[in-house]
Design a protein around this motif. Sequence first.
Motif, PDB file in Angstrom:
ATOM      1  N   PRO A 157       0.934  -1.233   0.009  1.00 15.01           N
ATOM      2  CA  PRO A 157      -0.113  -0.085  -0.024  1.00 15.01           C
ATOM      3  C   PRO A 157       0.813   1.309   0.189  1.00 15.01           C
ATOM      4  O   PRO A 157       2.040   1.325   0.532  1.00 15.01           O
ATOM      5  N   SER A 158       0.402   2.369  -0.461  1.00 18.21           N
ATOM      6  CA  SER A 158       1.207   3.608  -0.319  1.00 18.21           C
ATOM      7  C   SER A 158       0.696   4.551   0.584  1.00 18.21           C
ATOM      8  O   SER A 158      -0.353   4.400   1.254  1.00 18.21           O
ATOM      9  N   ALA A 159       1.896   5.272   0.993  1.00 19.63           N
ATOM     10  CA  ALA A 159       1.707   6.379   2.076  1.00 19.63           C
ATOM     11  C   ALA A 159       2.280   7.709   1.639  1.00 19.63           C
ATOM     12  O   ALA A 159       3.358   7.578   1.060  1.00 19.63           O
ATOM     13  N   LYS A 160       1.857   8.888   2.191  1.00 22.65           N
ATOM     14  CA  LYS A 160       2.002   9.813   1.809  1.00 22.65           C
ATOM     15  C   LYS A 160       3.465  10.035   2.237  1.00 22.65           C
ATOM     16  O   LYS A 160       4.495  10.753   1.743  1.00 22.65           O
ATOM     17  N   HIS A 161       3.865   9.733   3.574  1.00 22.77           N
ATOM     18  CA  HIS A 161       5.273   9.787   4.378  1.00 22.77           C
ATOM     19  C   HIS A 161       5.741   8.261   4.492  1.00 22.77           C
ATOM     20  O   HIS A 161       5.324   7.744   5.309  1.00 22.77           O
ATOM     21  N   ALA A 162       6.489   8.034   3.490  1.00 16.32           N
ATOM     22  CA  ALA A 162       7.346   6.631   3.456  1.00 16.32           C
ATOM     23  C   ALA A 162       8.666   7.054   3.357  1.00 16.32           C
ATOM     24  O   ALA A 162       9.242   6.713   2.168  1.00 16.32           O
ATOM     25  N   PRO A 163       9.533   7.156   4.350  1.00 13.62           N
ATOM     26  CA  PRO A 163      10.762   7.419   4.223  1.00 13.62           C
ATOM     27  C   PRO A 163      11.538   6.148   3.875  1.00 13.62           C
ATOM     28  O   PRO A 163      11.149   5.052   4.251  1.00 13.62           O
ATOM     29  N   LEU A 164      12.816   6.367   3.401  1.00 17.53           N
ATOM     30  CA  LEU A 164      13.722   5.172   3.013  1.00 17.53           C
ATOM     31  C   LEU A 164      14.384   4.665   4.162  1.00 17.53           C
ATOM     32  O   LEU A 164      14.870   5.321   4.986  1.00 17.53           O
ATOM     33  N   GLN A 165      14.538   3.155   4.047  1.00 17.16           N
ATOM     34  CA  GLN A 165      15.179   2.677   5.199  1.00 17.16           C
ATOM     35  C   GLN A 165      16.134   1.553   4.463  1.00 17.16           C
ATOM     36  O   GLN A 165      15.504   0.799   3.637  1.00 17.16           O
ATOM     37  N   GLU A 166      17.224   1.709   4.707  1.00 13.50           N
ATOM     38  CA  GLU A 166      18.315   0.678   4.054  1.00 13.50           C
ATOM     39  C   GLU A 166      18.139  -0.770   4.325  1.00 13.50           C
ATOM     40  O   GLU A 166      18.350  -1.572   3.285  1.00 13.50           O
ATOM     41  N   HIS A 167      17.953  -1.139   5.607  1.00 12.63           N
ATOM     42  CA  HIS A 167      17.828  -2.545   5.883  1.00 12.63           C
ATOM     43  C   HIS A 167      17.252  -2.763   7.051  1.00 12.63           C
ATOM     44  O   HIS A 167      17.024  -1.775   8.037  1.00 12.63           O
ATOM     45  N   SER A 168      16.553  -3.776   7.270  1.00  8.52           N
ATOM     46  CA  SER A 168      15.986  -4.448   8.699  1.00  8.52           C
ATOM     47  C   SER A 168      16.486  -5.831   8.763  1.00  8.52           C
ATOM     48  O   SER A 168      16.721  -6.451   7.730  1.00  8.52           O
ATOM     49  N   THR A 169      16.427  -6.407   9.923  1.00 10.21           N
ATOM     50  CA  THR A 169      16.907  -7.528  10.277  1.00 10.21           C
ATOM     51  C   THR A 169      15.806  -8.653   9.985  1.00 10.21           C
ATOM     52  O   THR A 169      15.726  -9.645   9.427  1.00 10.21           O
ATOM     53  N   VAL A 170      14.510  -8.549  10.681  1.00  7.20           N
ATOM     54  CA  VAL A 170      13.421  -9.410  10.645  1.00  7.20           C
ATOM     55  C   VAL A 170      12.388  -8.692  10.031  1.00  7.20           C
ATOM     56  O   VAL A 170      11.944  -7.695  10.299  1.00  7.20           O
ATOM     57  N   ILE A 171      11.977  -9.404   8.709  1.00  3.48           N
ATOM     58  CA  ILE A 171      10.745  -9.132   8.154  1.00  3.48           C
ATOM     59  C   ILE A 171       9.687 -10.038   8.052  1.00  3.48           C
ATOM     60  O   ILE A 171       9.864 -11.158   7.796  1.00  3.48           O
ATOM     61  N   VAL A 172       8.406  -9.581   8.156  1.00  3.53           N
ATOM     62  CA  VAL A 172       7.333 -10.477   8.265  1.00  3.53           C
ATOM     63  C   VAL A 172       6.472  -9.795   7.242  1.00  3.53           C
ATOM     64  O   VAL A 172       6.265  -8.749   7.077  1.00  3.53           O
ATOM     65  N   SER A 173       6.295 -10.761   6.205  1.00  3.32           N
ATOM     66  CA  SER A 173       5.232 -10.311   5.168  1.00  3.32           C
ATOM     67  C   SER A 173       4.089 -11.278   4.910  1.00  3.32           C
ATOM     68  O   SER A 173       3.919 -12.477   5.348  1.00  3.32           O
ATOM     69  N   VAL A 174       2.927 -10.665   4.288  1.00  4.27           N
ATOM     70  CA  VAL A 174       1.610 -11.368   4.112  1.00  4.27           C
ATOM     71  C   VAL A 174       1.639 -11.063   2.533  1.00  4.27           C
ATOM     72  O   VAL A 174       1.431 -10.078   2.154  1.00  4.27           O
ATOM     73  N   SER A 175       1.444 -12.025   2.128  1.00  4.50           N
ATOM     74  CA  SER A 175       1.278 -12.118   0.571  1.00  4.50           C
ATOM     75  C   SER A 175      -0.303 -12.010   0.044  1.00  4.50           C
ATOM     76  O   SER A 175      -1.041 -12.153   0.943  1.00  4.50           O
ATOM     77  N   GLY A 176      -0.534 -11.651  -1.118  1.00  8.64           N
ATOM     78  CA  GLY A 176      -1.833 -11.556  -1.657  1.00  8.64           C
ATOM     79  C   GLY A 176      -2.784 -12.830  -1.132  1.00  8.64           C
ATOM     80  O   GLY A 176      -4.002 -12.285  -1.263  1.00  8.64           O
ATOM     81  N   ASP A 177      -2.145 -13.755  -1.399  1.00  7.09           N
ATOM     82  CA  ASP A 177      -3.087 -15.082  -0.927  1.00  7.09           C
ATOM     83  C   ASP A 177      -3.182 -15.290   0.339  1.00  7.09           C
ATOM     84  O   ASP A 177      -3.768 -16.140   1.037  1.00  7.09           O
ATOM     85  N   GLY A 178      -2.744 -14.337   1.388  1.00 10.55           N
ATOM     86  CA  GLY A 178      -2.632 -14.480   2.865  1.00 10.55           C
ATOM     87  C   GLY A 178      -1.759 -15.352   3.477  1.00 10.55           C
ATOM     88  O   GLY A 178      -1.660 -15.557   4.638  1.00 10.55           O
ATOM     89  N   SER A 179      -0.632 -15.913   2.629  1.00  9.73           N
ATOM     90  CA  SER A 179       0.381 -16.632   3.123  1.00  9.73           C
ATOM     91  C   SER A 179       1.099 -15.727   3.835  1.00  9.73           C
ATOM     92  O   SER A 179       1.594 -14.507   3.728  1.00  9.73           O
ATOM     93  N   VAL A 180       1.979 -16.188   5.020  1.00  9.97           N
ATOM     94  CA  VAL A 180       2.878 -15.442   5.962  1.00  9.97           C
ATOM     95  C   VAL A 180       4.038 -15.997   5.805  1.00  9.97           C
ATOM     96  O   VAL A 180       4.242 -17.206   5.812  1.00  9.97           O
ATOM     97  N   PHE A 181       5.031 -15.197   5.970  1.00 15.24           N
ATOM     98  CA  PHE A 181       6.649 -15.264   5.803  1.00 15.24           C
ATOM     99  C   PHE A 181       7.399 -14.584   6.827  1.00 15.24           C
ATOM    100  O   PHE A 181       7.109 -13.473   7.158  1.00 15.24           O
ATOM    101  N   VAL A 182       8.374 -15.314   7.279  1.00 14.91           N
ATOM    102  CA  VAL A 182       9.412 -14.612   8.215  1.00 14.91           C
ATOM    103  C   VAL A 182      10.574 -14.744   7.436  1.00 14.91           C
ATOM    104  O   VAL A 182      11.053 -15.736   7.308  1.00 14.91           O
ATOM    105  N   ASN A 183      11.058 -13.702   6.973  1.00 13.67           N
ATOM    106  CA  ASN A 183      12.354 -13.335   6.217  1.00 13.67           C
ATOM    107  C   ASN A 183      12.307 -14.454   5.246  1.00 13.67           C
ATOM    108  O   ASN A 183      13.091 -15.130   4.984  1.00 13.67           O
TER     109      ASN A 183
END
Length: 103
Positions: A16-42
């Motif tokens: 999704p987009s946001a008006k205020h979305a600053p850049l961040q170069e990296h992060s260690t742990v990423i949790v993602s939810v894909s369009g089909d609802g699947s959940v991922f950890v890194n």
Amino acid sequence: LTANFIMQPGIELNLPSAKHAPLQEHSTVIVSVSGDGSVFVNERAAAGREFAAALREELGKSSENTVVFKSDSSVLFGKAVGVMDEIKDVHKGSIVILTRENR
């Protein structure tokens, strides 16, 4: 808080987009939810009971106290909030919600 990654490896998401979305170069742990609802950890699929164990494992490898959460814009709000609740069950630090810059 919102952040954009300069590089977003792995799971393909339409953030999704946001008006205020600053850049961040990296992060260690990423949790993602894909369009089909699947959940991922890194980039590792982590469904149901596997999620907490996978998140604990990745947090144990991390020197940072922040989890980055990103979800496809098509994911229902309730699903996204549910995953964030699961993150908070395991992680007492910060959660950063990743969006793309609104242009």
